[in-house]
Design a protein around this motif. Structure first.
Motif, PDB file in Angstrom:
ATOM      1  N   CYS A  13      30.202 -42.967  14.117  1.00  0.00           N
ATOM      2  CA  CYS A  13      30.517 -41.535  14.195  1.00  0.00           C
ATOM      3  C   CYS A  13      30.552 -40.919  12.798  1.00  0.00           C
ATOM      4  CB  CYS A  13      31.894 -41.306  14.823  1.00  0.00           C
ATOM      5  SG  CYS A  13      32.152 -42.177  16.360  1.00  0.00           S
ATOM      6  N   HIS A  14      29.729 -39.923  12.581  1.00  0.00           N
ATOM      7  CA  HIS A  14      29.761 -39.183  11.322  1.00  0.00           C
ATOM      8  C   HIS A  14      29.935 -37.701  11.657  1.00  0.00           C
ATOM      9  CE1 HIS A  14      28.918 -38.017   7.255  1.00  0.00           C
ATOM     10  NE2 HIS A  14      27.853 -37.333   7.611  1.00  0.00           N
ATOM     11  N   ASN A  15      31.083 -37.175  11.337  1.00  0.00           N
ATOM     12  CA  ASN A  15      31.409 -35.778  11.672  1.00  0.00           C
ATOM     13  C   ASN A  15      31.196 -35.464  13.153  1.00  0.00           C
ATOM     14  OD1 ASN A  15      32.023 -35.482   9.019  1.00  0.00           O
ATOM     15  ND2 ASN A  15      30.167 -34.350   8.480  1.00  0.00           N
ATOM     16  N   GLU A  40      36.169 -53.155  25.185  1.00  0.00           N
ATOM     17  CA  GLU A  40      36.717 -52.445  24.030  1.00  0.00           C
ATOM     18  C   GLU A  40      35.721 -51.376  23.600  1.00  0.00           C
ATOM     19  OE1 GLU A  40      37.071 -55.113  20.650  1.00  0.00           O
ATOM     20  OE2 GLU A  40      34.937 -55.591  20.695  1.00  0.00           O
ATOM     21  N   ILE A  41      36.248 -50.317  23.034  1.00  0.00           N
ATOM     22  CA  ILE A  41      35.385 -49.265  22.500  1.00  0.00           C
ATOM     23  C   ILE A  41      35.583 -49.259  20.992  1.00  0.00           C
ATOM     24  CG2 ILE A  41      34.857 -46.803  22.512  1.00  0.00           C
ATOM     25  CD1 ILE A  41      36.167 -46.616  25.264  1.00  0.00           C
ATOM     26  N   VAL A  42      34.540 -49.616  20.252  1.00  0.00           N
ATOM     27  CA  VAL A  42      34.667 -49.708  18.795  1.00  0.00           C
ATOM     28  C   VAL A  42      34.080 -48.440  18.168  1.00  0.00           C
ATOM     29  CG1 VAL A  42      34.069 -51.057  16.764  1.00  0.00           C
ATOM     30  CG2 VAL A  42      34.464 -52.214  18.946  1.00  0.00           C
ATOM     31  N   LEU A  43      34.926 -47.631  17.566  1.00  0.00           N
ATOM     32  CA  LEU A  43      34.474 -46.380  16.954  1.00  0.00           C
ATOM     33  C   LEU A  43      34.492 -46.540  15.438  1.00  0.00           C
ATOM     34  CD1 LEU A  43      36.583 -43.943  19.158  1.00  0.00           C
ATOM     35  CD2 LEU A  43      34.131 -44.353  19.334  1.00  0.00           C
ATOM     36  N   ILE A  44      33.340 -46.331  14.795  1.00  0.00           N
ATOM     37  CA  ILE A  44      33.263 -46.492  13.342  1.00  0.00           C
ATOM     38  C   ILE A  44      33.183 -45.112  12.710  1.00  0.00           C
ATOM     39  CG2 ILE A  44      31.978 -47.532  11.437  1.00  0.00           C
ATOM     40  CD1 ILE A  44      31.003 -48.652  14.819  1.00  0.00           C
ATOM     41  N   ASN A  45      34.142 -44.798  11.869  1.00  0.00           N
ATOM     42  CA  ASN A  45      34.080 -43.527  11.159  1.00  0.00           C
ATOM     43  C   ASN A  45      33.291 -43.717   9.871  1.00  0.00           C
ATOM     44  OD1 ASN A  45      34.580 -40.944  10.170  1.00  0.00           O
ATOM     45  ND2 ASN A  45      36.438 -41.638   9.120  1.00  0.00           N
ATOM     46  N   CYS A  60      43.158 -44.318  19.458  1.00  0.00           N
ATOM     47  CA  CYS A  60      43.691 -45.680  19.350  1.00  0.00           C
ATOM     48  C   CYS A  60      45.136 -45.742  19.861  1.00  0.00           C
ATOM     49  CB  CYS A  60      43.691 -46.152  17.900  1.00  0.00           C
ATOM     50  SG  CYS A  60      42.084 -46.576  17.283  1.00  0.00           S
ATOM     51  N   GLU A  61      45.906 -44.704  19.506  1.00  0.00           N
ATOM     52  CA  GLU A  61      47.317 -44.712  19.922  1.00  0.00           C
ATOM     53  C   GLU A  61      47.473 -44.600  21.428  1.00  0.00           C
ATOM     54  OE1 GLU A  61      49.271 -41.720  17.478  1.00  0.00           O
ATOM     55  OE2 GLU A  61      48.693 -42.977  15.760  1.00  0.00           O
ATOM     56  N   ASN A  62      46.563 -43.857  22.055  1.00  0.00           N
ATOM     57  CA  ASN A  62      46.720 -43.599  23.488  1.00  0.00           C
ATOM     58  C   ASN A  62      45.968 -44.564  24.387  1.00  0.00           C
ATOM     59  OD1 ASN A  62      48.326 -41.382  22.908  1.00  0.00           O
ATOM     60  ND2 ASN A  62      46.519 -40.091  22.622  1.00  0.00           N
ATOM     61  N   ASP A  63      45.106 -45.392  23.807  1.00  0.00           N
ATOM     62  CA  ASP A  63      44.283 -46.256  24.655  1.00  0.00           C
ATOM     63  C   ASP A  63      44.123 -47.611  23.970  1.00  0.00           C
ATOM     64  OD1 ASP A  63      42.402 -47.560  26.143  1.00  0.00           O
ATOM     65  OD2 ASP A  63      40.863 -45.993  26.007  1.00  0.00           O
ATOM     66  N   ILE A  64      44.638 -48.671  24.618  1.00  0.00           N
ATOM     67  CA  ILE A  64      44.566 -49.992  23.986  1.00  0.00           C
ATOM     68  C   ILE A  64      43.135 -50.517  23.877  1.00  0.00           C
ATOM     69  CG2 ILE A  64      46.884 -50.848  24.574  1.00  0.00           C
ATOM     70  CD1 ILE A  64      45.306 -52.358  26.908  1.00  0.00           C
ATOM     71  N   HIS A  65      42.202 -49.876  24.589  1.00  0.00           N
ATOM     72  CA  HIS A  65      40.825 -50.356  24.537  1.00  0.00           C
ATOM     73  C   HIS A  65      40.077 -49.892  23.297  1.00  0.00           C
ATOM     74  CE1 HIS A  65      41.001 -51.907  28.598  1.00  0.00           C
ATOM     75  NE2 HIS A  65      41.619 -50.805  28.949  1.00  0.00           N
ATOM     76  N   VAL A  66      40.655 -48.942  22.569  1.00  0.00           N
ATOM     77  CA  VAL A  66      39.928 -48.366  21.440  1.00  0.00           C
ATOM     78  C   VAL A  66      40.235 -49.097  20.136  1.00  0.00           C
ATOM     79  CG1 VAL A  66      39.548 -46.288  20.062  1.00  0.00           C
ATOM     80  CG2 VAL A  66      39.854 -46.100  22.532  1.00  0.00           C
ATOM     81  N   VAL A  67      39.186 -49.462  19.417  1.00  0.00           N
ATOM     82  CA  VAL A  67      39.327 -50.062  18.092  1.00  0.00           C
ATOM     83  C   VAL A  67      38.689 -49.093  17.091  1.00  0.00           C
ATOM     84  CG1 VAL A  67      38.674 -52.019  16.629  1.00  0.00           C
ATOM     85  CG2 VAL A  67      39.076 -52.366  19.080  1.00  0.00           C
ATOM     86  N   GLY A  68      39.416 -48.675  16.081  1.00  0.00           N
ATOM     87  CA  GLY A  68      38.861 -47.742  15.097  1.00  0.00           C
ATOM     88  C   GLY A  68      38.556 -48.457  13.788  1.00  0.00           C
ATOM     89  N   ILE A  69      37.419 -48.145  13.184  1.00  0.00           N
ATOM     90  CA  ILE A  69      37.081 -48.713  11.871  1.00  0.00           C
ATOM     91  C   ILE A  69      36.792 -47.532  10.951  1.00  0.00           C
ATOM     92  CG2 ILE A  69      35.466 -50.170  10.590  1.00  0.00           C
ATOM     93  CD1 ILE A  69      34.716 -51.493  13.229  1.00  0.00           C
ATOM     94  N   ASP A  70      37.474 -47.474   9.835  1.00  0.00           N
ATOM     95  CA  ASP A  70      37.264 -46.366   8.907  1.00  0.00           C
ATOM     96  C   ASP A  70      36.543 -46.891   7.661  1.00  0.00           C
ATOM     97  OD1 ASP A  70      37.418 -43.847   7.882  1.00  0.00           O
ATOM     98  OD2 ASP A  70      39.479 -44.051   7.143  1.00  0.00           O
TER      99      ASP A  70
END
Ligand code: UDP
Ligand code: MG
Length: 324
Positions: A13-15, A40-45, A60-70
């Protein structure tokens, strides 16, 4: 979360803060219908300058399936995707763009293809909606030029939207090259890869993150990482100059025989064209060596083995990769 998840969905994800809520909703629905809660849903910022990361943190806070990478800055789509592939844990991996141009609802059909023995099910666009004429023409031209130039048969009109098996993902991660044209690398890997056709939608919000400048650099990466054929261009030039030189020499001899030469220019012409031929020849030889150095430096594995069949007691079962 379980170490052996069935499905990872990897999204650079970019902008993209405008699309994230809708994205999360549709991806969750598609994943649940395919594997229940085992995903799992892996979202890369990728160095966004808008609220993308804040939004990802919220998800991420509301859904345990979400993994965020910054990521520390903007590295570009292909590198962001590589980061996600490296971090994800699923047995199968779905790669998706954030803008929902590629429908996650195709997931069941892709899962089905993998159930039936494929390692990769890739989305192939039969149409593109809501994109500029320039984008459609350049994209179509790009895939066809690439097809002609490269030895790896990279499927036409295919982006990174695909479902792949764990072993394909592992091989991808293990390929050490820095210029990463992922759809080409997947094609290079082999195994059974099947197309799933679909209509590419319009972006649901926001604008394309591939301005013309990025598209050109993307195309150059693609062509140079999968082909050294452009290097051979100087060999063709050498040939053209050599033919011209020969023609001129014949012309001079004829002129000399019939006594119609203008003194001076012909010999000069021959000197110029023959030096040209010689220079292009040397350039093309050097090019061949540079091309080989380039291929070696990519350090790709020599081969990949899909399966080894032996009697039951033979231990050679799990070897899958040649030495690079
Ligand atoms: N993207 C990214 N880093 C970039 C550019 C794009 O992670 O530097 C992501 C973007 O957020 C999107 C995907 O790559 O999820 C494809 O980009 P986009 O949809 O803008 O490309 P297009 O569909 O116009 O070719
Ligand atoms: Mg897009």
């Amino acid at each position: 979360m379980n170490e052996n998840i069935q499905l990872s969905i990897v999204i650079p994800c970019h902008n993209e803060d405008l699309v994230l809520d809708e994205l999360h909703r549709r991806v969750t629905a598609a994943a649940e219908s395919a594997v229940n809660t085992d995903y799992e849903i892996v979202l890369i910022n990728d160095g966004s300058t808008d609220r993308t990361w804040a939004k990802i943190e919220e998800l991420c806070e509301n859904d345990i399936h979400v993994v965020g990478i910054d990521l520390s800055r903007n590295f570009g789509h292909q590198i962001a995707l590589s980061a996600g592939l490296e971090i994800c844990k699923g047995q199968r991996i779905l790669v998706l763009d954030a803008d929902l141009q590629d429908p996650p609802e195709l997931l069941p059909e892709m899962m089905n293809a993998l159930d039936n023995g494929a390692d990769v099910a890739y989305g192939q666009r039969i149409s593109r909606e809501g994109e500029t004429h320039l984008k459609k023409v350049t994209a179509s031209l790009f895939y066809r030029v690439l097809w002609r130039l490269t030895d790896t048969k990279i499927p036409l009109d295919t982006g990174d939207f695909r479902l792949m098996s764990r072993r394909v993902c592992d091989h991808l991660i293990a390929m050490p090259e820095k210029q990463r044209f992922i759809r080409g690398m997947v094609a290079w890997l082999g195994y059974k890869q099947v197309p799933i056709q679909y209509n590419r939608r319009e972006r649901i919000a926001g604008v394309s993150k591939y301005p013309f400048r990025k598209m050109v650099s993307f195309a150059l990466d693609a062509i140079t990482s999968f082909s050294v054929n452009p290097i051979r261009f100087s060999a063709y030039l050498a040939l053209i100059f050599a033919v011209t030189t020969t023609g001129l020499i014949i012309y001079i001899i004829l002129g000399w025989l019939t006594n119609t030469t203008v003194p001076g220019w012909a010999s000069l012409g021959v000197i110029i064209t023959s030096i040209g031929a010689g220079q292009f020849l040397i350039l093309s030889i050097m090019g061949e060596y540079i091309g080989r150095i380039y291929i070696e430096s990519k350090n790709r594995p020599l081969f990949l083995i899909k399966e080894i069949k032996t009697g039951n007691s033979d231990p050679r079962k799990s070897s899958t990769q040649g030495e690079g």
